[in-house]
Design an enzyme around this catalytic site. Structure first.
Site, short mmCIF file in Angstrom:
data_model
loop_
_atom_site.label_atom_id
_atom_site.label_comp_id
_atom_site.label_asym_id
_atom_site.label_seq_id
_atom_site.Cartn_x
_atom_site.Cartn_y
_atom_site.Cartn_z
N HIS A 307 0.88 -1.08 -0.10
CA HIS A 307 0.04 -0.06 0.01
C HIS A 307 0.83 1.16 -0.04
O HIS A 307 1.97 1.50 0.69
CB HIS A 307 -0.89 -0.07 0.99
CG HIS A 307 -2.07 0.84 1.00
ND1 HIS A 307 -1.96 2.28 1.31
CD2 HIS A 307 -3.40 0.73 0.55
CE1 HIS A 307 -3.18 2.69 1.17
NE2 HIS A 307 -3.93 1.82 0.77
N ASP A 364 -8.09 -5.30 -0.25
CA ASP A 364 -8.31 -6.24 -1.07
C ASP A 364 -8.12 -7.74 -0.86
O ASP A 364 -8.46 -8.62 -1.81
CB ASP A 364 -7.74 -5.80 -2.57
CG ASP A 364 -8.43 -4.52 -3.05
OD1 ASP A 364 -9.35 -4.36 -2.95
OD2 ASP A 364 -7.48 -3.54 -3.40
N1 CMC Z 1 4.38 -8.04 -4.65
C1 CMC Z 1 5.38 -7.81 -4.90
N2 CMC Z 1 6.33 -6.50 -4.71
C2 CMC Z 1 5.72 -5.64 -4.48
C3 CMC Z 1 4.32 -5.49 -4.28
C4 CMC Z 1 3.45 -6.52 -4.40
N3 CMC Z 1 2.34 -6.64 -4.46
N4 CMC Z 1 3.78 -4.27 -4.08
C5 CMC Z 1 4.95 -3.41 -3.91
N5 CMC Z 1 6.10 -4.57 -4.28
C6 CMC Z 1 7.61 -3.77 -4.10
C7 CMC Z 1 7.89 -3.32 -5.52
O1 CMC Z 1 8.21 -4.12 -6.53
C8 CMC Z 1 8.86 -1.99 -4.85
O2 CMC Z 1 10.23 -2.89 -4.71
P1 CMC Z 1 11.54 -2.35 -5.42
O3 CMC Z 1 11.61 -1.16 -4.13
O4 CMC Z 1 12.42 -3.36 -5.09
O5 CMC Z 1 11.44 -1.61 -6.57
C9 CMC Z 1 8.45 -1.87 -3.68
O6 CMC Z 1 7.59 -2.96 -3.30
C10 CMC Z 1 7.68 -0.69 -3.43
O7 CMC Z 1 6.77 -0.79 -4.51
P2 CMC Z 1 5.92 0.30 -5.30
O8 CMC Z 1 5.06 -0.16 -6.52
O9 CMC Z 1 6.76 1.48 -5.54
O10 CMC Z 1 4.74 0.85 -4.50
P3 CMC Z 1 3.75 1.94 -4.67
O11 CMC Z 1 3.38 2.65 -3.45
O12 CMC Z 1 3.92 2.66 -5.83
O13 CMC Z 1 2.37 0.99 -5.07
C11 CMC Z 1 0.72 -0.67 -4.82
C12 CMC Z 1 1.43 0.61 -3.99
C13 CMC Z 1 -0.49 -0.77 -3.97
C14 CMC Z 1 0.24 -0.27 -6.15
C15 CMC Z 1 1.49 -1.82 -4.84
O14 CMC Z 1 1.67 -2.51 -3.50
C16 CMC Z 1 1.13 -3.09 -5.71
O15 CMC Z 1 1.20 -3.18 -7.01
N6 CMC Z 1 0.42 -3.98 -4.96
C17 CMC Z 1 -0.51 -5.01 -5.74
C18 CMC Z 1 -1.86 -4.64 -6.13
C19 CMC Z 1 -3.02 -4.12 -4.98
O16 CMC Z 1 -2.91 -5.14 -4.22
N7 CMC Z 1 -3.33 -3.15 -5.14
C20 CMC Z 1 -4.66 -2.70 -4.09
C21 CMC Z 1 -3.96 -1.38 -3.52
S1 CMC Z 1 -5.19 -1.18 -1.82
C22 CMC Z 1 -6.67 -0.82 -2.08
C23 CMC Z 1 -6.71 0.02 -3.48
O17 CMC Z 1 -6.22 1.01 -3.62
O18 CMC Z 1 -7.61 -0.63 -4.36
#
Ligand code: CMC
Length: 428
Positions: A307, A364
């Site tokens: 998140h 989720d």
């Molecule tokens: N699985 C594996 N690695 C992950 C995940 C995941 N679900 N989420 C983040 N990471 C890693 C990412 O690869 C990055 O690694 P590194 O620093 O080595 O490059 C690090 O964690 C930080 O991730 P980010 O993508 O920069 O984080 P963000 O704040 O931009 O994205 C997020 C947040 C929710 C989009 C992301 O965690 C994600 O894609 N999660 C999976 C999809 C998901 O469950 N979405 C629902 C979000 S909550 C409710 C909603 O909004 O609907």
């Protein structure tokens, strides 16, 4: 004394105001930095940028706190109906009984769709994604109610528009499902609660009324309450950006639906179930999926994990996890996907990749298992999220107008060609 920040750049010093919120959150006001210094700030994805002032929802990601208008999510989830939470989010205070009655009556009054509008559903292919239908139909509804195309953020016009939207989103969603399954529409029944009425429109048959059990109705209510608002997430920010051009409420939230649809946002609830089913069907180990999520050469992510704001736990996920157990027990159901989900969560809790990046189950992760238990079809999960998020979208749109916020228009740093002469076709 007012706190100030000093920025030293290009050999000059700039004093900037520090603004403090009611929860002591601090920000540096850079609104006039460009005009004073020529510099802009860069923050792709707006991870550290405040885009507005808001008094709707408070999130403290470090301590796992979520409050609607000051009320903790744990208390709200236990005690409130979605309709009273919608009222709270829209109007700032919990409704007194008289107001609650009037609000519920307004929702009933606006539940039906114009008959001509019903015909539009048959124009969609049978397998059209319900999120596409929802977004399209929200714009279409507005065509049947031209008065809602006017921008009113207060007064009886706003009250009517908000009630119309909160009510019709439920009818449109249920009709999208009925159309896809080739079944006749069930018209809204004003004697039912908000949730029971939706379940009736989804599942009643000409030969048998669907009567939701109290457990199912309660589970749906909880789902909607937990999704009602979440400050400046992707879809809410979208609603604000669109609304900032003074676009009407319906087209602003239709854009919000499109943003929510994405798998990194609301689409994740569908993604989680698909992932758990895939793990189950593949027979592969949990570890192999964890390894895939950690592999930077793979695009696979653990759906329902991570998140932008919550860095210890998502309080909604804690509530949902407990509720899923209770609901399955009360309905005498056994869902093997829950076992897989629990195993997956446990494995990540011992894994340095997830710990160091603060990746925990989000809202989720367990919500899909709850929706499965109460019989909601998989392609409707994100639509359910949209119904739940509607109060937050409407309220943020209202607040944007009340604050008379400027049109959203970020800057960029250009990295393309510098000026070059145009080359005629024959010389290329
Ligand atoms: N699985 C594996 N690695 C992950 C995940 C995941 N679900 N989420 C983040 N990471 C890693 C990412 O690869 C990055 O690694 P590194 O620093 O080595 O490059 C690090 O964690 C930080 O991730 P980010 O993508 O920069 O984080 P963000 O704040 O931009 O994205 C997020 C947040 C929710 C989009 C992301 O965690 C994600 O894609 N999660 C999976 C999809 C998901 O469950 N979405 C629902 C979000 S909550 C409710 C909603 O909004 O609907």
């Amino acid at each position: 004394m007012n706190e100030k920040a000093t920025l030293l750049v290009g050999g000059k010093s700039y004093e900037l105001d520090v603004i403090t919120g009611t929860e002591n959150e601090k920000c540096i006001d850079i609104q006039d930095l460009r005009s004073r210094s020529g510099y802009i700030t860069m923050d792709p994805g707006y991870g550290n940028t405040g885009s507005c002032f808001s008094s709707i929802t408070y999130v403290d990601g470090t301590n796992g706190i979520l409050r609607y208008r000051g009320y903790p999510i744990e208390q709200v989830a236990e005690k409130a109906s979605f309709v009273e939470i919608a009222y709270l989010i829209l109007y700032g205070e919990l409704p007194k009984p008289r107001r609650m009655k009037a609000f519920s009556e307004a929702l009933n009054e606006h539940a039906a769709l114009h008959t001509n509008l019903e015909h539009h559903f048959s124009g969609f292919p049978k397998d059209a994604p319900p999120m596409a239908i929802l977004s399209a139909m929200l714009n279409l509804v507005a065509c049947f109610h031209p008065e809602v195309l006017e921008v009113h953020a207060d007064g009886p016009e706003f009250d009517r528009t908000a009630a119309l939207l909160l009510s019709k989103v439920r009818t449109i969603s249920a009709f999208a499902y009925r159309m896809a399954t080739g079944k006749p529409f069930n018209h809204p029944n004003p004697n039912l609660s908000y949730c029971a009425n939706f379940l009736h429109m989804m599942f009643s048959e000409p030969y048998q009324d669907f009567v939701a059990s109290p457990v199912v109705e309660r589970a749906m209510n909880l789902f909607l309450v937990l999704h009602a608002d979440h400050e400046q997430n992707c879809s809410t920010s979208t609603v604000r950006v669109v609304g900032s051009s003074r676009a009407n409420l319906f087209s602003s939230v239709a854009a919000g639906v499109c943003a929510l649809w994405g798998p990194l946002h609301g689409g994740a609830n569908t993604g989680v179930i698909k992932m758990l089913e895939d793990i189950k069907a593949s027979g592969k180990s949990i570890t192999s999926y964890i390894d895939m999520a950690k592999d930077k050469n793979s695009t696979f992510r653990l759906m329902g994990f991570g998140h932008r704001v919550y860095k210890n736990f998502d309080p909604r996920s804690i509530i949902l996890k407990k509720q899923v157990h209770d609901v399955l027990q009360e309905l005498h159901l056994d869902d093997s996907l829950l076992e897989i989900a629990l195993e997956l969560e446990a494995a990540t809790l011992n894994d340095d990749y997830f710990l160091s990046r603060h990746l925990y189950p989000n809202v989720d992760f367990y919500s899909g298992i709850l929706l499965r238990a109460i019989g909601i079809p998989l392609n409707m999960y994100t639509v359910m999220f949209a119904i739940g998020r509607m109060p937050g979208w409407i309220s943020n749109w209202k607040e944007l107008h009340q604050h008379n916020q400027r049109i959203s228009r970020p800057r960029q740093i250009y990295t393309g060609y510098t000026e070059r002469p145009f080359v005629p076709t024959a010389e290329r």
